[in-house]
Design a protein around this motif. Structure first.
Motif, mmCIF file in Angstrom:
data_model
loop_
_atom_site.group_PDB
_atom_site.id
_atom_site.type_symbol
_atom_site.label_atom_id
_atom_site.label_comp_id
_atom_site.label_asym_id
_atom_site.label_seq_id
_atom_site.Cartn_x
_atom_site.Cartn_y
_atom_site.Cartn_z
ATOM 1 N N THR A 1 28.417 30.113 0.300
ATOM 2 C CA THR A 1 27.702 30.868 1.338
ATOM 3 C C THR A 1 26.892 29.926 2.212
ATOM 4 O O THR A 1 26.842 30.080 3.439
ATOM 5 N N LEU A 2 26.263 28.929 1.595
ATOM 6 C CA LEU A 2 25.489 27.940 2.349
ATOM 7 C C LEU A 2 26.387 27.170 3.317
ATOM 8 O O LEU A 2 26.019 26.942 4.469
ATOM 9 N N VAL A 3 27.575 26.783 2.868
ATOM 10 C CA VAL A 3 28.496 26.034 3.729
ATOM 11 C C VAL A 3 28.899 26.857 4.943
ATOM 12 O O VAL A 3 28.841 26.388 6.087
ATOM 13 N N CYS B 1 24.515 18.661 10.285
ATOM 14 C CA CYS B 1 24.731 19.599 9.182
ATOM 15 C C CYS B 1 25.776 19.086 8.200
ATOM 16 O O CYS B 1 25.662 19.313 6.987
ATOM 17 N N ALA B 2 26.774 18.401 8.690
ATOM 18 C CA ALA B 2 27.783 17.829 7.788
ATOM 19 C C ALA B 2 27.131 16.829 6.842
ATOM 20 O O ALA B 2 27.430 16.808 5.637
ATOM 21 N N GLN B 3 26.255 16.006 7.363
ATOM 22 C CA GLN B 3 25.582 15.012 6.537
ATOM 23 C C GLN B 3 24.688 15.679 5.495
ATOM 24 O O GLN B 3 24.645 15.258 4.326
ATOM 25 N N GLN B 4 23.996 16.725 5.880
ATOM 26 C CA GLN B 4 23.130 17.434 4.939
ATOM 27 C C GLN B 4 23.952 18.134 3.857
ATOM 28 O O GLN B 4 23.577 18.121 2.675
ATOM 29 N N GLN C 1 25.066 15.703 1.165
ATOM 30 C CA GLN C 1 24.032 15.401 0.189
ATOM 31 C C GLN C 1 23.821 16.551 -0.792
ATOM 32 O O GLN C 1 23.678 16.332 -1.996
ATOM 33 N N VAL C 2 23.829 17.761 -0.253
ATOM 34 C CA VAL C 2 23.629 18.934 -1.120
ATOM 35 C C VAL C 2 24.759 19.073 -2.124
ATOM 36 O O VAL C 2 24.529 19.325 -3.311
ATOM 37 N N MET C 3 25.995 18.905 -1.658
ATOM 38 C CA MET C 3 27.147 19.105 -2.527
ATOM 39 C C MET C 3 27.304 17.976 -3.539
ATOM 40 O O MET C 3 27.963 18.137 -4.571
ATOM 41 N N ALA C 4 26.691 16.832 -3.272
ATOM 42 C CA ALA C 4 26.760 15.711 -4.197
ATOM 43 C C ALA C 4 25.645 15.764 -5.229
ATOM 44 O O ALA C 4 25.689 15.069 -6.251
ATOM 45 N N ALA C 5 24.650 16.622 -4.978
ATOM 46 C CA ALA C 5 23.473 16.659 -5.869
ATOM 47 C C ALA C 5 23.842 17.320 -7.195
ATOM 48 O O ALA C 5 24.615 18.269 -7.238
#
Length: 216
Positions: free
Chosen positions: A181-183, A206-209, A212-216
């Motif tokens: 949903t966030l994506v 937004c792609a960069q953010q 980072q979120v998906m790698a966390a």
């Protein structure tokens, strides 16, 4: 003048054939497809309310009788655009590339990169067709329901890819559904900002953010 048809990613779709001068054709299905192509382009760039049936006749080269034969009302044509063109655009721009990606995070990044490149090539941002129509038409139940279903299918495709990653021992612990949903929400908002600014920069940020979120 309308620009070439765009997918949900803002990339040009296959160019439709030039309409016959009289609008007459021995290919009824070909004419129907041309009407859908014309309406998709008009509704998602100019706007549904701002496009009349007369506009569509002139843009497609079809006669009034031919248009009425295939689509008795503007609403019928609009719903066909949602079901047959917007759905295909989401599939082509997001769902198919994501499924083919090695993992969800890289898939999302590849989609964003492709979108940004496409926008820079065309030199104009028209926004996401689904988002554009949802903003304008969600107040009408007949449009809201199928558009909500398209957003859901989009989210489910991303969530499914994230679940596959988890099964393979990749990814973090965030809820796949919430992350999907966030994506979608991030992309939709970034495209709206990019359209307003006529710049792909919001998509880059937004792609960069998301990376980072998906790698966390």
């Amino acid at each position: 003048m309308f620009e070439p048809m765009k997918t949900a990613a803002g990339k040009p779709m296959k160019k439709m054939p030039a309409p016959a001068a009289t609008g007459r054709t021995n290919d009824p299905d070909g004419l129907r497809q041309r009407l859908l192509d014309t309406a998709f382009e008009a509704f998602t760039t100019r706007g549904y309310a701002s496009t009349s049936m007369q506009d569509l006749r002139e843009l497609s080269g079809a006669t009034g009788g031919a248009l009425a034969h295939h689509f008795a009302t503007k609403k019928a044509l609009g719903l066909a655009v949602v079901h047959e063109r917007v759905a295909a655009a989401i599939e082509e721009s997001w769902i198919a590339p994501l499924r083919a990606a090695p993992d969800a995070s890289r898939g999302v990044q590849q989609v964003f990169s492709g979108i940004i490149a496409g926008l820079e090539d065309q030199g104009r941002v028209n926004g996401c067709p689904l988002n554009n129509l949802a903003v304008e038409l969600s107040g009408e139940e007949e449009f809201r329901v199928p558009m909500a279903a398209l957003f859901d299918a989009w989210r489910q495709a991303i969530a499914g890819k994230i679940r596959d990653d988890r099964k393979a021992g990749r990814g973090g612990t965030a809820s796949p559904q919430a992350l999907a949903t966030l994506v979608v929400a991030t992309y939709s908002g970034a495209m709206a900002m990019a359209r307003a600014a006529q710049s792909a920069q919001p998509l880059r940020v937004c792609a960069q953010q998301l990376k980072q979120v998906m790698a966390a």
